[in-house]
Design a protein around this motif. Structure first.
Motif, short mmCIF file in Angstrom:
data_model
loop_
_atom_site.label_atom_id
_atom_site.label_comp_id
_atom_site.label_asym_id
_atom_site.label_seq_id
_atom_site.Cartn_x
_atom_site.Cartn_y
_atom_site.Cartn_z
N GLN A 232 7.11 -70.69 -2.31
CA GLN A 232 6.06 -70.34 -1.35
C GLN A 232 5.64 -68.89 -1.54
O GLN A 232 6.47 -68.02 -1.77
CB GLN A 232 6.57 -70.53 0.07
N PRO A 233 4.34 -68.62 -1.47
CA PRO A 233 3.87 -67.24 -1.65
C PRO A 233 4.17 -66.40 -0.41
O PRO A 233 4.46 -66.91 0.66
CB PRO A 233 2.36 -67.42 -1.85
N PRO A 235 5.76 -62.42 1.31
CA PRO A 235 7.05 -61.72 1.39
C PRO A 235 8.06 -62.43 2.29
O PRO A 235 9.26 -62.27 2.12
CB PRO A 235 6.66 -60.35 1.97
N ASN A 236 7.59 -63.19 3.28
CA ASN A 236 8.49 -63.87 4.21
C ASN A 236 8.20 -65.37 4.19
O ASN A 236 7.57 -65.92 5.11
CB ASN A 236 8.33 -63.31 5.63
N PRO A 237 8.62 -66.05 3.13
CA PRO A 237 8.28 -67.48 3.03
C PRO A 237 9.02 -68.30 4.08
O PRO A 237 10.15 -68.02 4.44
CB PRO A 237 8.75 -67.83 1.61
N ARG A 238 8.33 -69.33 4.58
CA ARG A 238 8.93 -70.27 5.50
C ARG A 238 8.94 -71.65 4.85
O ARG A 238 8.03 -71.98 4.10
CB ARG A 238 8.13 -70.32 6.80
N PRO A 239 9.95 -72.45 5.12
CA PRO A 239 10.01 -73.77 4.48
C PRO A 239 8.83 -74.62 4.91
O PRO A 239 8.35 -74.53 6.04
CB PRO A 239 11.35 -74.34 4.98
N PRO A 240 8.34 -75.48 4.02
CA PRO A 240 7.22 -76.37 4.40
C PRO A 240 7.66 -77.37 5.46
O PRO A 240 8.81 -77.81 5.48
CB PRO A 240 6.85 -77.05 3.08
N LYS A 241 6.75 -77.71 6.35
CA LYS A 241 7.05 -78.65 7.44
C LYS A 241 5.94 -79.69 7.53
O LYS A 241 4.79 -79.41 7.25
CB LYS A 241 7.18 -77.91 8.77
N MET A 242 6.35 -80.91 7.91
CA MET A 242 5.40 -81.97 8.21
C MET A 242 5.87 -82.66 9.48
O MET A 242 6.98 -82.42 9.96
CB MET A 242 5.29 -82.98 7.06
N PHE A 243 5.03 -83.53 10.01
CA PHE A 243 5.35 -84.23 11.23
C PHE A 243 5.38 -85.72 10.97
O PHE A 243 4.47 -86.28 10.36
CB PHE A 243 4.34 -83.90 12.33
N GLN A 249 4.72 -93.06 10.25
CA GLN A 249 3.71 -92.54 9.33
C GLN A 249 3.76 -91.02 9.33
O GLN A 249 3.92 -90.40 10.37
CB GLN A 249 2.31 -93.00 9.76
N TRP A 250 3.65 -90.44 8.14
CA TRP A 250 3.56 -88.98 8.04
C TRP A 250 2.21 -88.53 8.59
O TRP A 250 1.18 -89.13 8.31
CB TRP A 250 3.71 -88.53 6.60
N VAL A 251 2.24 -87.47 9.37
CA VAL A 251 1.04 -86.96 10.04
C VAL A 251 0.64 -85.65 9.39
O VAL A 251 1.47 -84.75 9.25
CB VAL A 251 1.29 -86.74 11.55
N ASP A 252 -0.63 -85.54 8.98
CA ASP A 252 -1.22 -84.28 8.50
C ASP A 252 -0.59 -83.84 7.18
O ASP A 252 0.22 -84.54 6.56
CB ASP A 252 -1.07 -83.19 9.56
N GLN A 253 -0.95 -82.65 6.76
CA GLN A 253 -0.47 -82.04 5.53
C GLN A 253 0.67 -81.07 5.85
O GLN A 253 0.87 -80.70 7.00
CB GLN A 253 -1.62 -81.29 4.84
N PRO A 254 1.43 -80.62 4.82
CA PRO A 254 2.47 -79.60 5.08
C PRO A 254 1.88 -78.37 5.72
O PRO A 254 0.76 -77.95 5.42
CB PRO A 254 3.02 -79.32 3.66
N THR A 255 2.65 -77.77 6.67
CA THR A 255 2.15 -76.60 7.39
C THR A 255 2.07 -75.37 6.51
O THR A 255 1.27 -74.48 6.77
CB THR A 255 3.06 -76.31 8.59
N THR A 256 2.91 -75.29 5.49
CA THR A 256 2.84 -74.18 4.54
C THR A 256 2.71 -74.76 3.14
O THR A 256 3.06 -75.91 2.90
CB THR A 256 4.08 -73.28 4.63
N THR A 257 2.24 -73.94 2.22
CA THR A 257 1.89 -74.42 0.88
C THR A 257 2.87 -73.89 -0.15
O THR A 257 3.19 -72.70 -0.15
CB THR A 257 0.46 -73.99 0.51
N CYS A 258 3.34 -74.78 -1.00
CA CYS A 258 4.13 -74.39 -2.15
C CYS A 258 3.20 -74.28 -3.36
O CYS A 258 2.26 -75.07 -3.51
CB CYS A 258 5.24 -75.39 -2.43
N THR A 259 3.47 -73.32 -4.21
CA THR A 259 2.67 -73.15 -5.42
C THR A 259 3.61 -73.03 -6.61
O THR A 259 4.76 -72.61 -6.49
CB THR A 259 1.79 -71.90 -5.33
#
Length: 987
Positions: A232-233, A235-243, A249-259
C-alpha cells in the motif's frame, strides 16, 4: 487474429473466475436428508396424535427420515423440537423446509379449527440442556420465526407437489439453538429440514486478497492483505478492507488500494503482480505497466526498477531513472576574439554534438601569462565577465579589467548536466590574446567625507599601478529619482582624489560615479554610489500632518456615533411596531438566520430543484423491495452506493408513469423543500433521480417506520423518560423549522419517522399533507378549499386557513397525546363536526393513562385558543429538557377525571371483561390478542376463571412486558369491582 483470440480467451477466464468467487457460499449446519439413522427429535402433545418419525423416499428415491402428523382436534399443542444445532459463529442462519400438507376440506373428519399452516420457533442455548419438559412448550421462551403457510395443498385427484420455504433466523448470540415446529390442526409431513448460513468466499480483487468471511451483522468488515510483490502506498499504510453482506455477497471495492512494487506490474485483471521482463523496468509503485528501457540504457534482469546506462553515457543527479542516458557535448566551434585595449569580446559557434541534452551552457576559463612562453596562472578577481564567467546561455561574453601589455589564454567550454561525470573533463577551444600597453584604469573606493544641506565632500582611492600615469579625474552626479539622464546629470573634473559638490538640493539622494583619464583616454565609470544631503531643521510639514490626522480621527468618531444612534432607533421602532412583531404569528425571524425559500416562488420551479437537491446517477441505486405507497407512486427500500462512500439503506419515493408536468413539479417540490433542511431531527434528503424513469426522491431509511404504528406495535414497552426523549427530538426539529420560517401544516405521529436508535425525525414536506378523500386519516373540506386533518389542526387554521408556527404548536400537542397513549386515535371515534364543536366549547383531550401531569399541562398550553398564548417550540424544548434532567417529576401522573370533562370526550373508562363474550373477544378489545393462545393453553377458557389471576400467573403465560401486565390486570380489577356492585350480573 490468433493474438486477438488468445486475449479474448484470457478475458473470459478472468471474468469466469471473478463471477465464481463472487457467488455466496453456503455452509450447512444440519440436513435431515443426509441422516442415515433415526433423528430422535423430541415431541410434545397434550393429546393424541403426536409427531411420528417415519422413513420415506425423496424425489431421487433416496431413503430419508421424515416427521408426520395428522390432527383431529384442531389443537395447537402438538410440538416437535430438533436437537441442538451448533451455529459455528454465524449470527444469521437460514432454514429450508420441504413439506407437504393435506387440504383441510379434503379430510373426511376435519376440525373446524384446522389451519393449513404451522409455526416455526427457535430457542438459543450455550449447552445442550433441553429435556422433555424444558424449555416450556409455549411461545415464550421460544422465539417465533414465522407462521408457515402451504403454497401447494394435497387433495384427491390433485397434483402431488411439495412445498419449499426458506426462512431466516437471527440474530444468534449463543453457542447453538433448537428448532421447534408447532402444528395447527392440519395433516402434514415434514420431508426435510436443511439449516445453513451464507458466507463470502475467499476473494482477490484490486491486488488485495481477502479470506473467507462469515457475516455476523448486516455488513461484516473483512481485513485483507496485499498480494505478493504488492504493497500500500503512503507513510502510514492501512490494511485493505471490504464488507461482506449478510447475503454472502462482497459489497463494494476495497477501502484502500494495493499497488505493485517497483519492478512489478499488475496482470490477470489486477489479481497478481508480475515481474518486469528483461529490458523493461517500472520505476515506482503504482498501477502503470512496465516500460522499455530508455535510450542508451539496459537491464538484463527481471523485476528491475531502473535501467543502467551503457558505457560512455550518464544521467545527471537531477535526472529521473526513466530518462534516457546522455553524454557531454563536443567543444564549441570557431571562437572569435575582439580586443579593445584591456577589454575583450569572445563569440563562438555551438558544438556539433549536444550530447542528447537540452541543458547546454558555456564557461570561460582565463589564464594570465607573464611571457608567451612562461607558465600561465588563473586570472584573479580583478577580471570581470558579462553576463558571467560560468553558466553562460548565449554564445558571447565580454571581459574587462585585464592588465595592459599582458598575454592571456582563454578557453571556452561547452557543458551540460553530465559533463561533471565524464572522464576526462569537458573539452574546450583555447585562444591567446595580448592587451594594449596604455589603457585607462578603473577608480574604486568612492566615499563621503562630509555633507550639508546643499553640498557633499567626496574622495576616492588613488590607483597604485606604476606603469601608467593618471592625468585627471571626472565625476558624474545625478538625482537618483531621475536616473542617469543626460539633461539631469552634472559633470565635474578634479586633479586630485577629492572634490566638493555644491549647489545641491536639500534632503535629496544623488548617484555619483568617477573615472580616470590617462594617455590612452578616459576609462569606464566606476560603480554608482548613492549619497544624501542633509534636511532642514524646521520641517513645516509636520504640524500640518498632525492636524490632518486629528481631523480624520474626529470625523471617524462622529460617523460611529451617528451609526449607533440610527441602529438603536430602528431597533426600538422594530419592537414597538405590532405589525413587525407578529408578522409570522408570534415567531419573527432574527436577522442573519437562513430562511426557507418556497420553491413555487421561482419562475421555473425546476430551478429550485436543481439548486437544493443533488442529482444521483441511477446506477448507484439498487431497489430491494416495496414497503408502501405514496400519493404519487410506490415507496421502496433500497441501497445507495456512491463510489468512495460506504453503502447505506435509503427510502425511495417513485413517480408512477403517465404523470403530467404539474404532477412532476409537485412531486419534486418536496425534494426542493427537504434539501434546504439540515438537522438531526429532520428527515435527510440524499438526492433525486430525474435523468431516467421512474423519477425518484431518495431519503435516509428509517428502520422503524411511522411513529404512530411503531407505538401501537410496542404498546406499553417504553418508559415515560423514553417517550419524553422522543417528544424532545420532534420539538427540536420543529424549532429548527420555525426558525427557518417554515410552517409544516400536517404535523402528526403518522408523519414522524423512527430509526433503529429511536431517533424521531419530522417528514412529509410535500403536497401529501393535503389528504385524499379515501384516506384513512380524518379530513375536512374547508370553505376555502383544500383538505385539512381536523383532529390535528388548530381552530384558526380550520376556520380561516391561518397556518403559522403557532398552529404547528397546536398539532404538536396532539402528537404529544398520541405518543403518551401509544398511538391511540385522537378523539377516538368522534366525527369531524363533533371534534370542531367540542373544541369551540373549550373542551380538550383528557390525559392518557399514566400520563405525567407536567406533560398533560404542556399539552393544554399548546391547545390555547389564542395562538399568541401558546408556547413557542424553543419554550417546549426547554420545558422537556427540564423534565429529562428531573425524572422524578415524571412520576406525578394526571388523575382520572381531573379537569374539565365532556360526554364527547369521556372515552377513558377501561374496557372490562364483563362487556365481552369470550376470552378472545376481551383480549382483542384491550389489544392483547397476541396472548390468546397462551390463555387458552393454560386453561383460561371462560371469563369466570380470570378473577383471581395475578402477576406470577401472567409470567407463566409468557407475558413479561410490564406495560402489558398492567393493562391486563387493570381490566381484571375492573371485573372485580363490577362483581361487588348490586344488580350487576356477570354472564
Amino acid at each position: 487474429m490468433g493474438l486477438f483470440s488468445r486475449n479474448v480467451s484470457v478475458l473470459w477466464i478472468i471474468l469466469l473466475e471473478f463471477l465464481l468467487k463472487s457467488v455466496a457460499e453456503e455452509e450447512v449446519l444440519m440436513n435431515t436428508k443426509t441422516e442415515t439413522s433415526d433423528l430422535k427429535w423430541t415431541t410434545f402433545s397434550r393429546s393424541k396424535p403426536e409427531w411420528d418419525e417415519v422413513s420415506g423416499l425423496d424425489e431421487e428415491n433416496n431413503s430419508v427420515r421424515t416427521y408426520q402428523i395428522c390432527q383431529a382436534d384442531g389443537s395447537s399443542s402438538h410440538w416437535l423440537r430438533s436437537k441442538l444445532i451448533d451455529r459455528r459463529g454465524a449470527s444469521q442462519v437460514y432454514v429450508e423446509l420441504l413439506f407437504t400438507m393435506i387440504e383441510c376440506s379434503s379430510r373426511i373428519t376435519h376440525h373446524r379449527s384446522c389451519k393449513e399452516t404451522f409455526n416455526l420457533y427457535y430457542y438459543q442455548s450455550d449447552t445442550d440442556d433441553a429435556t422433555a419438559s424444558h424449555p416450556a412448550w409455549m411461545e415464550n421462551p421460544y422465539t417465533k420465526v414465522d407462521t408457515v403457510a402451504a403454497d401447494f395443498l394435497l387433495r384427491a385427484g390433485g397434483e402431488k407437489k411439495p412445498n419449499i420455504k426458506t426462512l431466516r433466523l437471527g440474530p444468534l448470540t449463543k453457542r447453538g439453538f433448537y428448532l421447534a415446529f408447532q402444528a395447527q390442526g392440519a395433516c402434514m409431513a415434514l420431508l426435510s429440514v436443511r439449516v445453513f448460513f451464507k458466507k463470502c468466499p475467499a476473494l482477490t480483487r484490486s491486488l488485495s486478497a481477502f479470506p473467507e468471511t462469515v457475516p455476523r451483522s448486516l455488513v461484516q468488515e473483512a481485513v485483507g492483505q496485499c498480494v505478493a510483490n504488492a504493497a500500500q502506498p503512503g507513510p502510514n499504510p492501512r490494511p485493505p478492507k471490504m464488507f461482506c453482506g449478510e447475503d454472502g455477497q462482497w459489497v463494494d471495492q476495497p477501502t484502500t488500494t494495493c499497488t505493485c512494487l517497483p519492478g512489478f506490474e499488475a496482470s490477470h485483471g489486477d489479481l497478481e503482480c508480475r515481474a518486469c521482463p528483461a529490458g523493461h523496468f517500472k520505476m515506482g509503485s503504482g498501477p502503470g505497466p512496465c516500460s522499455a528501457c530508455p535510450d542508451s540504457s539496459h537491464t538484463g534482469e527481471t523485476g528491475s526498477s531502473s535501467c543502467v546506462c551503457r558505457p560512455g553515457f550518464h544521467r545527471a543527479p537531477t535526472d529521473s531513472p526513466d530518462t534516457p542516458c546522455t553524454r557531454p557535448p563536443s567543444s564549441p566551434r570557431s571562437p572569435v576574439p575582439q580586443v579593445n585595449d584591456t577589454s575583450l569580446t569572445l563569440e563562438w559557434s555551438e558544438p556539433l554534438d549536444s550530447g542528447g541534452r537540452s541543458d547546454l551552457s558555456y564557461s570561460v576559463e582565463c589564464r594570465m601569462c607573464s611571457t608567451p612562453k612562461s607558465l600561465c596562472v588563473l586570472c584573479g578577481d580583478g577580471v570581470n565577465y558579462r553576463p558571467s564567467q560560468t553558466g553562460i546561455q548565449g554564445r558571447r561574453v565580454s571581459i574587462w579589467g585585464l592588465r595592459p601589455h599582458t598575454t592571456y589564454s582563454f578557453t571556452v567550454m561547452a557543458l551540460n548536466g553530465v559533463s561533471a561525470l565524464s572522464v576526462p573533463g569537458p573539452a574546450g577551444e583555447t585562444i591567446n590574446i595580448t592587451t594594449s600597453p596604455n589603457v585607462p584604469v578603473l577608480v574604486s573606493g568612492l566615499r563621503k567625507s562630509t555633507a550639508t544641506e546643499s553640498s557633499l565632500t567626496l574622495l576616492w582611492n588613488t590607483p597604485t599601478q606604476s606603469h601608467y600615469r593618471i592625468l585627471k579625474y571626472q565625476l558624474r552626479y545625478c538625482e537618483k529619482e531621475r536616473g542617469f539622464e543626460e539633461n539631469s546629470c552634472h559633470y565635474m573634473e578634479s586633479n586630485v582624489n577629492e572634490v566638493v559638490l555644491s549647489d545641491l538640493r536639500r534632503a535629496t539622494q544623488y548617484e555619483v560615479q568617477v573615472r580616470a583619464r590617462t594617455l590612452a583616454g578616459y576609462g569606464s565609470f566606476g560603480q554608482a554610489i548613492v549619497f544624501r544631503t542633509l534636511p532642514d531643521e524646521d520641517d513645516s510639514s509636520s504640524p500640518l500632518l498632525v492636524t490632518g490626522i486629528l481631523i480624520a480621527v474626529g470625523m471617524l468618531l462622529l460617523i460611529i456615533v451617528i451609526a449607533a444612534a440610527i441602529y438603536c432607533i430602528r431597533k426600538q421602532n422594530h419592537f414597538k411596531d405590532p405589525e413587525l412583531s407578529d408578522k409570522n404569528g408570534q415567531y419573527l425571524m432574527g436577522q442573519g438566520v437562513k430562511v426557507y425559500i418556497d420553491p413555487f416562488t421561482y419562475e421555473d420551479p425546476n430551478e429550485a430543484v436543481r439548486e437544493f437537491a443533488k442529482e444521483i446517477d441511477v446506477s448507484f441505486v439498487k431497489i430491494e423491495e416495496v414497503i408502501g405507497a405514496g400519493e404519487f407512486g410506490e415507496v421502496c427500500r433500497g441501497r445507495l452506493r456512491v463510489p468512495g462512500k460506504k453503502e447505506n439503506y435509503v427510502a425511495i419515493k417513485t413517480l408512477k408513469g403517465g404523470y403530467t408536468d404539474k404532477q412532476r413539479r409537485d412531486f419534486l417540490s418536496e425534494a426542493s423543500i427537504m434539501g434546504q433542511f439540515q438537522h438531526p431531527n429532520i428527515i435527510h434528503l440524499e438526492g433525486i433521480i430525474t435523468a431516467s424513469c421512474p423519477v425518484m426522491i431518495l431519503t435516509e431509511f428509517m428502520e422503524n417506520g411511522a411513529l404512530d404504528s411503531f407505538l401501537r406495535l410496542n404498546d406499553g414497552q417504553f418508559t415515560p423518560i423514553q417517550l419524553v426523549g422522543m417528544l424532545r427530538g420532534i420539538a427540536s426539529g420543529m424549532k429548527y423549522l420555525s426558525e427557518m420560517s417554515y410552517v409544516h401544516r400536517d404535523l402528526a405521529a403518522r408523519n414522524i419517522l423512527v430509526n433503529s436508535n429511536l431517533v424521531c425525525k419530522v417528514s412529509d414536506f410535500g403536497l401529501s399533507r393535503f389528504l385524499q378523500e379515501n384516506s384513512s386519516d380524518p379530513t375536512y373540506t374547508s370553505s376555502l378549499g383544500g383538505k385539512i386533518p381536523i383532529r390535528w389542526t388548530a381552530p384558526e387554521a380550520i376556520a380561516f386557513r391561518k397556518f403559522t408556527s403557532a398552529s404547528d404548536v397546536w398539532s404538536y400537542g396532539i402528537v404529544m397525546w398520541e405518543v403518551m397513549s401509544f398511538g391511540e386515535r385522537p378523539y377516538w371515534d368522534m366525527s369531524n363536526q363533533d371534534v370542531i364543536n367540542a373544541i369551540e366549547q373549550d373542551y380538550r383531550l383528557p390525559p392518557p393513562p399514566d400520563c405525567p401531569t407536567y406533560l398533560h399541562q404542556l399539552m393544554l398550553d399548546c391547545w390555547q385558543k389564542e395562538r399568541t398564548a401558546r408556547p413557542r417550540f424553543s419554550n417546549i424544548v426547554s420545558a422537556l429538557d427540564k423534565l429529562i434532567r428531573n425524572p422524578a417529576s415524571l412520576k406525578i401522573t394526571a388523575q382520572e377525571g381531573a379537569g374539565p370533562s365532556h360526554p364527547l370526550l369521556d372515552q377513558r373508562s377501561p374496557l372490562t371483561p364483563s362487556s365481552c363474550g369470550t376470552v378472545g373477544d376481551w383480549l382483542r378489545a384491550i389489544k392483547m390478542e397476541r396472548y390468546e393462545e397462551s390463555f387458552l393453553q393454560a386453561g383460561y377458557t371462560s371469563m369466570q376463571l380470570l378473577a383471581h389471576i395475578n402477576t406470577e400467573d401472567l409470567l407463566r403465560l409468557g407475558i413479561t412486558l410490564a406495560g402489558h401486565q398492567k393493562k391486563i390486570l387493570s381490566s381484571i380489577e375492573a371485573l372485580a369491582v363490577q362483581n361487588k356492585t348490586p344488580g350487576n350480573v356477570l354472564y
